[in-house]
Each structure stands twice: as structure tokens, then as C-alpha cells.
Design an enzyme around this catalytic site. Structure first.
Site, PDB file in Angstrom:
ATOM      1  N   ASN A 107     -30.350  -0.845  31.562  1.00 22.20           N
ATOM      2  CA  ASN A 107     -29.639   0.313  31.008  1.00 22.20           C
ATOM      3  C   ASN A 107     -29.815   0.411  29.497  1.00 22.20           C
ATOM      4  O   ASN A 107     -28.951   0.916  28.793  1.00 22.20           O
ATOM      5  CB  ASN A 107     -28.159   0.292  31.396  1.00 22.20           C
ATOM      6  CG  ASN A 107     -27.468  -1.014  31.008  1.00 22.20           C
ATOM      7  OD1 ASN A 107     -28.053  -1.875  30.355  1.00 22.20           O
ATOM      8  ND2 ASN A 107     -26.225  -1.165  31.423  1.00 22.20           N
ATOM      9  N   ASP A 163     -30.183  -6.209  30.960  1.00 24.71           N
ATOM     10  CA  ASP A 163     -31.518  -6.288  30.355  1.00 24.71           C
ATOM     11  C   ASP A 163     -31.476  -6.903  28.961  1.00 24.71           C
ATOM     12  O   ASP A 163     -32.333  -7.702  28.587  1.00 24.71           O
ATOM     13  CB  ASP A 163     -32.208  -4.921  30.338  1.00 24.71           C
ATOM     14  CG  ASP A 163     -31.366  -3.820  29.690  1.00 24.71           C
ATOM     15  OD1 ASP A 163     -30.212  -4.082  29.304  1.00 24.71           O
ATOM     16  OD2 ASP A 163     -31.872  -2.679  29.590  1.00 24.71           O
ATOM     17  N   HIS A 187     -38.433 -37.695  10.342  1.00 23.84           N
ATOM     18  CA  HIS A 187     -38.464 -36.314  10.815  1.00 23.84           C
ATOM     19  C   HIS A 187     -37.209 -36.023  11.645  1.00 23.84           C
ATOM     20  O   HIS A 187     -36.564 -36.917  12.186  1.00 23.84           O
ATOM     21  CB  HIS A 187     -39.724 -36.055  11.654  1.00 23.84           C
ATOM     22  CG  HIS A 187     -39.832 -36.903  12.888  1.00 23.84           C
ATOM     23  ND1 HIS A 187     -40.153 -38.239  12.854  1.00 23.84           N
ATOM     24  CD2 HIS A 187     -39.649 -36.595  14.199  1.00 23.84           C
ATOM     25  CE1 HIS A 187     -40.169 -38.721  14.084  1.00 23.84           C
ATOM     26  NE2 HIS A 187     -39.866 -37.747  14.930  1.00 23.84           N
ATOM     27  N   HIS A 188     -36.859 -34.775  11.772  1.00 22.50           N
ATOM     28  CA  HIS A 188     -35.649 -34.295  12.463  1.00 22.50           C
ATOM     29  C   HIS A 188     -34.358 -34.666  11.736  1.00 22.50           C
ATOM     30  O   HIS A 188     -33.276 -34.563  12.315  1.00 22.50           O
ATOM     31  CB  HIS A 188     -35.567 -34.812  13.911  1.00 22.50           C
ATOM     32  CG  HIS A 188     -36.691 -34.391  14.796  1.00 22.50           C
ATOM     33  ND1 HIS A 188     -37.531 -33.338  14.501  1.00 22.50           N
ATOM     34  CD2 HIS A 188     -37.119 -34.878  15.990  1.00 22.50           C
ATOM     35  CE1 HIS A 188     -38.430 -33.207  15.462  1.00 22.50           C
ATOM     36  NE2 HIS A 188     -38.215 -34.129  16.371  1.00 22.50           N
ATOM     37  N   GLU A 227     -21.563  -4.106  23.774  1.00 25.42           N
ATOM     38  CA  GLU A 227     -21.487  -3.910  22.328  1.00 25.42           C
ATOM     39  C   GLU A 227     -21.404  -2.417  21.991  1.00 25.42           C
ATOM     40  O   GLU A 227     -20.676  -2.023  21.070  1.00 25.42           O
ATOM     41  CB  GLU A 227     -22.704  -4.534  21.634  1.00 25.42           C
ATOM     42  CG  GLU A 227     -23.051  -5.949  22.068  1.00 25.42           C
ATOM     43  CD  GLU A 227     -22.016  -6.983  21.644  1.00 25.42           C
ATOM     44  OE1 GLU A 227     -20.903  -6.603  21.244  1.00 25.42           O
ATOM     45  OE2 GLU A 227     -22.332  -8.181  21.734  1.00 25.42           O
ATOM     46  N   ASP A 251     -39.480 -37.218  20.956  1.00 19.96           N
ATOM     47  CA  ASP A 251     -39.955 -38.585  20.762  1.00 19.96           C
ATOM     48  C   ASP A 251     -38.824 -39.611  20.713  1.00 19.96           C
ATOM     49  O   ASP A 251     -39.044 -40.798  21.001  1.00 19.96           O
ATOM     50  CB  ASP A 251     -40.828 -38.701  19.507  1.00 19.96           C
ATOM     51  CG  ASP A 251     -40.132 -38.296  18.230  1.00 19.96           C
ATOM     52  OD1 ASP A 251     -39.176 -37.496  18.305  1.00 19.96           O
ATOM     53  OD2 ASP A 251     -40.545 -38.753  17.151  1.00 19.96           O
ATOM     54  N   GLY A 307     -18.212 -16.323  26.336  1.00 15.98           N
ATOM     55  CA  GLY A 307     -18.921 -15.045  26.314  1.00 15.98           C
ATOM     56  C   GLY A 307     -20.234 -15.048  25.569  1.00 15.98           C
ATOM     57  O   GLY A 307     -20.527 -14.121  24.814  1.00 15.98           O
ATOM     58  N   GLU A 337     -33.693 -26.073  24.706  1.00 21.73           N
ATOM     59  CA  GLU A 337     -32.446 -26.831  24.842  1.00 21.73           C
ATOM     60  C   GLU A 337     -31.236 -25.934  25.076  1.00 21.73           C
ATOM     61  O   GLU A 337     -30.284 -26.331  25.757  1.00 21.73           O
ATOM     62  CB  GLU A 337     -32.221 -27.690  23.601  1.00 21.73           C
ATOM     63  CG  GLU A 337     -33.163 -28.878  23.491  1.00 21.73           C
ATOM     64  CD  GLU A 337     -34.481 -28.553  22.791  1.00 21.73           C
ATOM     65  OE1 GLU A 337     -35.283 -29.484  22.576  1.00 21.73           O
ATOM     66  OE2 GLU A 337     -34.700 -27.356  22.465  1.00 21.73           O
ATOM     67  N   GLY A 397     -30.171  -1.785  26.788  1.00 25.52           N
ATOM     68  CA  GLY A 397     -29.568  -2.489  25.664  1.00 25.52           C
ATOM     69  C   GLY A 397     -28.241  -3.147  25.941  1.00 25.52           C
ATOM     70  O   GLY A 397     -27.872  -3.415  27.083  1.00 25.52           O
TER      71      GLY A 397
END
Length: 586
Positions: free
Chosen positions: A482, A455, A121-122, A488, A36, A424, A58, A484
Site C-alpha cells: 500500500n 511493504d 578491532h571492534h 506513520e 572472529d 513496536g 544480527e 509505504g
């Protein structure tokens, strides 16, 4: 300056002035979401000859603006105050970190509401309307708060100029009551000066050039190493002119991949310290002079800080300074130095050695295994995909196996590679792919945009597939399934539950995100029909890459669900992940 309308030669509303300036600097599509506090301003987007993209959230819009800017030169995103801009801030921080020029426009409450500290608001409910701008200030090279019509045109022009020149995001607030205020439109008749500033210290510039030439002419095995800042600060034309004249052996870093045409006889490959192909590593590290252009030696760009380049043998050219061995020359920019080097270098005095034949750091045994058991492995896939890529493709790789695997892919001429190696942020590549594909469409050129996505990463930003379909973008997505977060897993927790993801029916996303023909929304049914594929074996992959002409043409969305073993990863990723794990444990 008296800003009463009667005193203006060409009165124009602030919003139109802003968006017309964006058009003048090269923006053709504006990413973002309505809210708004920005709705009135958005009415001016089409009036300025711009197209509204309309993203799904966003964060995705910020990623998309990042990708658009990398292809187009500059981009714009519009969000609303607080809730919208904070959703985008991660993507804009990435643009700042990686030196990408994005204009962030935030619709804010009116100046009167802010002055009175109203409970709106916000907000945080404490009357502080500067808190979010203060959050964005460290990741913006300019913060422009548009509150005084007499100053607004100058603020806008300065912000856009610095966004381009510094190659960093800028942050512009547009209060609701300023959106329709009148300012002097005659200023639009004078384009913003986007030229790169020349070195003011000409004597210093000449001295650096002379010193570089002295060492270059004396070297017995000089090489050139091109990195990300050469791309971001727009010196590739000078780089290619220098290489064309000298034909010196040239290498790129992972972040600099595609900065140099890889079909040139003097292109030697990707150098990233210990993760480099042995022949590449040997030639670079044993060179008696490395001319480093736009160096950015982050951990992932150097395979865990494994660069072995002696400062005594290195000359570094940067966007705002140069360094020759241990002497630094502040304010001497690389663009001016490169231009004089091109003019003055004596090719007859150069010792030019041949680059090693193309090779990769991949395991031949793994390639042979894939051919034998029909399983698609990383070491097989990345060199193979180089044969599928076409001249002038845009290649987007996600943080994870794709960012590291692409090192072993030999690009045809004119390919533009996009990666986010420094920041990254997992999920960046889907939004960046949408922005990049739209950027090339806005330019009126037919270039395929090819995305290599994991994925786990896709699940963060999958909604932007719908934006690709809605805008009928020519995108090929290779989704590596693969099970996951592979990167990591190799850092920590190979079998940990937190590195797993839910196994979606990925192909069905194409159907979910395609507008229905009976839809009552404004989204029209795309004329380019999206298509989907599932590939589980080498045989199926070869058939898709070599026998399906429609797929290779890349018209519209082509979505490939491609399966690889769970723990399989490029050798360079494994090495870098091991180094990262050691640092985390220190």
C-alpha cells in the site's frame, strides 16, 4: 574450588557446557552470525545437539530469537563483540520490553587482551572493554561475564534460570580464551530448576484469594480481561482452568490476543477502550467487577490510553504483585492466587452473563464496498482472513495495519498470535516469523506460520526470507502493498515523502532468495519449492483462499503480494494514531 583438570570429575569445555545447558532448557536452534571472537565457541554448537541457523544480520537474528522464544519458551542468539552485539541490541531491547526470554551470548576478546587494554578491532580504541556490556545491562535481567573457570558453571546456570523465571533477556560474555577452558561437567547431571517460585507469604496469598472471592461472588456482572503478561509469565493453563470452571465472560487485549481460545462460548472479543466493538466496550466498561490478569496498559494496547476501567471495580493479578481496588499486595504472584481461586471459587454463587455475539469495529459499508468494486480493503480483509486460518496456526502481525487489523480476525482454537505492540519496531515481524516457524519445526509439530507484513516494514528485514527458504520452513506471507508507512501516515504526514518507499518487485524476492541449484555454497536447493502469488482484487483473493489447496496446505514458503489502497487503514489504527499525534503535539 580448584579447577585444575586433574581435580575435575567430568572435565568439559566451557562452550560445550554452555550449549548443552541451552539444550537442556529447551533450545534446539541457535540464531546469530559468526565473528572472529565467537568462531571457536560456534564449533561446539553441533556437539551439544544444537542447530546453527545463520541469519543475514544480527538485528534480524535478534528478532528471530524473539519469535523463536515466544513459540518455544526460550531462545539463544550468538553475536561477536561490539559490531555484532550492537546490531542486535534493538531486537534484544524489544525482547526485554515485551518480556521474552532470550539468551544473548557475545564472543569477546580474550581476558588477557582486555586486561592489557589492547587496541583491537571492534573496539572504540579507548581500552574500555566493558562499554558494550554496560549498554546491554539495562535491557538484561542478568549480565554474566565468564572470566573465572571456577565460577563459570554457576554463572551460566543462574543466568539461564533467571532468563526463564523473569522472562527477560540475559547477556553472557564468552572471551576467546575461556571458550575452551575446562570446568566441572558433572553439574550437567542436575537440571537447572526452572520452576516458578511459589509465594513465600502464604498468609498474604490466602488473604488476597479470600478478598477476590468476596468481590467475585458478590458481583452481578463480572468479566475477565486477559493481557500479555498472562502469556509471558506462563499462567495460561491456570487461566483456562479458571474459565472452564466459571465460564465467566472473557475478553483479551490486543497484546493478549490468542491467550484464550476464541471458539469458547464465553469468549467475548478484543477490548481496547474506544477502539473496541461497541458491544464489547459496553460489557467490559459497565461490569461491576473486572478480573484483570497480566495487564499491560501501554498506549497502543489501550488505543491511546482509552481504557475506562474504574479502579474501584478492578482486581489486577500480576507476575509479582496483586492489586484489589486501591490495595496493593507486593510479592503475591498471580500464579499461586489463580491456583487457589480455581479450587475455592463457588460457581453456584457466580452471576454469569452471556457474551455479546461476535462482531467487529469495522465498517459494514466498507465491506460492502469491497464486494461491489472488487477492491481489497482493510475492513473487509481482516474478518475474511479468519475463515482461512486453521486450528493451531501461528499468526505473526507487523507493527502497522496488521497489528490493528488482526483485532477483527476471529481465531480458530489453538492459534498462537505474535505481535510487538509495546516495543513496536518496524521490521520485527519478518525475523520473528522465521524464528517462530523454526521453533514449531524444532518441536516436531506441523503448524503453519502465517505472517501479515507491510511493504514498508518488509524493506527493513527482507533478507530473512532467504533463511526461511534455506531451512524449509512452512510459512505463508501476506505482503500488504500500500505504498509505504501507513501507520506513520495516519500519525503525521499523509502525503509526506518520508513516508513513501520504493516500489520493489516483491514477488521477485522469492527467486532472489532461493538458492541456485548450481550454487557452490553449502546451501542446498530446498525440497519444498517456494511459490509466489499476486492478488489485486477480492475475486482473486477468494480464488486463492478457497480453490488453491497447495497454497492452503502451507508446505514451504508461500508469498502473496496483496494490494490495498494507500490511505486505507483499520478504524482502530486511525483512532490510536490520532491519539498518538495529539500526545506528540502536547
Amino acid at each position: 574450588m580448584d579447577i585444575r583438570v586433574g581435580n575435575l570429575k567430568k572435565p568439559i569445555d566451557v562452550s560445550e557446557y554452555l550449549f548443552r545447558r541451552l539444550h537442556q532448557v529447551g533450545v534446539r536452534s541457535v540464531h546469530g552470525l559468526p565473528g572472529d571472537y565467537n568462531l571457536v565457541a560456534l564449533d561446539y554448537v553441533p556437539k551439544a545437539g544444537l542447530k546453527w541457523v545463520g541469519n543475514c544480520n544480527e538485528l534480524n537474528a535478534a528478532y528471530a530469537a524473539d519469535g523463536y522464544a515466544r513459540v518455544n519458551g526460550i531462545a539463544a542468539i550468538v553475536t561477536t563483540f561490539g559490531v555484532g552485539e550492537l546490531s542486535a541490541i534493538n531486537g534484544l531491547a524489544g525482547a526485554f520490553s515485551e518480556m521474552v526470554p532470550v539468551v544473548h551470548i557475545v564472543g569477546t576478546p580474550s581476558t588477557a587482551s582486555q586486561r592489557d587494554g589492547m587496541l583491537l578491532h571492534h573496539t572504540l580504541g579507548n581500552g574500555d572493554f566493558n562499554v558494550f556490556a554496560n549498554m546491554s545491562a539495562p535491557i538484561s535481567c542478568v549480565v554474566a561475564k565468564l572470566a573465572d573457570p571456577a565460577e563459570i558453571p554457576g554463572q551460566i546456570d543462574h543466568a539461564l534460570q533467571q532468563c526463564w523465571r523473569q522472562s527477560r533477556p540475559v547477556y553472557i560474555t564468552l572471551p576467546t580464551d575461556m571458550a575452551t577452558q575446562k570446568v566441572e561437567g558433572q553439574l550437567l547431571d542436575t537440571p537447572i530448576d526452572l520452576s516458578d517460585p511459589e509465594n513465600k507469604d502464604k498468609e498474604g496469598e490466602d488473604y488476597v484469594v479470600d478478598v477476590v472471592l468476596k468481590y467475585l461472588h458478590a458481583a452481578t456482572s463480572p468479566v475477565v480481561l486477559v493481557d500479555a503478561c498472562a502469556v509471558r509469565h506462563r499462567v495460561l493453563e491456570e487461566v483456562h482452568s479458571l474459565l472452564k470452571k466459571t465460564k465467566l465472560p472473557t475478553f483479551v487485549t490486543p497484546m493478549g490476543k490468542s491467550a484464550v481460545n476464541e471458539d469458547h462460548e464465553f469468549f467475548g472479543g478484543v477490548y481496547s477502550g474506544d477502539a473496541s466493538a461497541p458491544s464489547v466496550r459496553k460489557m467490559v466498561e459497565e461490569s461491576d467487577l473486572v478480573l484483570s490478569i497480566g495487564s499491560l496498559q501501554s498506549d497502543f494496547n489501550t488505543a491511546g490510553f482509552s481504557f475506562r476501567l474504574s479502579q474501584l471495580k478492578t482486581i489486577e493479578l500480576h507476575s509479582d504483585h496483586c492489586k484489589v481496588r486501591y490495595s496493593e499486595y507486593p510479592g503475591v504472584r498471580m500464579k499461586g492466587v489463580l491456583r487457589k481461586l480455581i479450587d475455592k471459587v463457588d460457581v453456584g454463587r457466580l452471576k454469569v452473563n452471556k457474551v455479546p455475539p461476535p462482531s467487529s469495529s469495522s465498517s459494514q459499508a466498507s465491506k460492502d464496498a469491497s464486494a461491489k468494486d472488487d477492491i481489497i480493503r482493510q475492513d473487509f480483509f481482516w474478518p475474511r482472513i479468519g475463515q482461512f486460518l486453521q486450528k493451531d496456526d501461528i499468526v505473526v502481525t507487523e507493527t502497522g495495519t496488521a497489528n490493528f487489523g488482526i483485532w477483527d480476525t476471529r481465531f480458530p482454537a489453538g492459534v498462537t498470535a505474535l505481535n510487538q505492540t509495546l516495543w513496536g519496531s518496524i521490521g520485527w515481524a519478518v525475523g520473528a516469523c522465521q524464528g517462530a516457524a523454526l521453533g514449531t519445526k524444532d518441536a516436531g509439530t506441523h503448524r503453519r506460520t502465517v505472517l501479515f507484513e507491510g511493504d514498508g516494514s518488509l524493506q527493513l528485514t527482507a533478507q530473512e526470507i532467504s533463511t526461511m527458504i534455506r531451512h524449509e520452513l512452512d510459512v505463508i506471507i501476506f505482503l500488504i502493498v500500500n505504498d509505504g508507512y501507513t501507520i506513520e501516515r495516519h500519525i503525521h504526514g499523509m502525503d509526506a515523502e518520508y513516508n513513501d518507499v520504493v516500489a520493489w518487485k516483491y514477488q521477485d524476492l522469492v527467486d532472489v532468495f532461493t538458492p541456485a541449484s548450481s550454487s557452490s555454497s553449502s546451501s542446498k536447493t530446498p525440497t519444498k519449492s517456494p511459490r509466489k502469488y499476486q492478488v489485486r482484487t477480492v475475486t482473486e483473493l477468494e480464488k486463492l483462499l478457497t480453490q488453491d489447496g497447495d497454497f492452503a496446505a502451507g508446505g514451504g514458503l508461500r508469498f502473496v503480494e496483496l494490494y490495498m489502497p494507500r490511505e486505507d487503514a483499520p478504524a482502530s489504527l486511525k483512532l490510536t494514531a490520532e491519539a498518538s499525534a495529539k500526545r506528540n503535539a502536547e
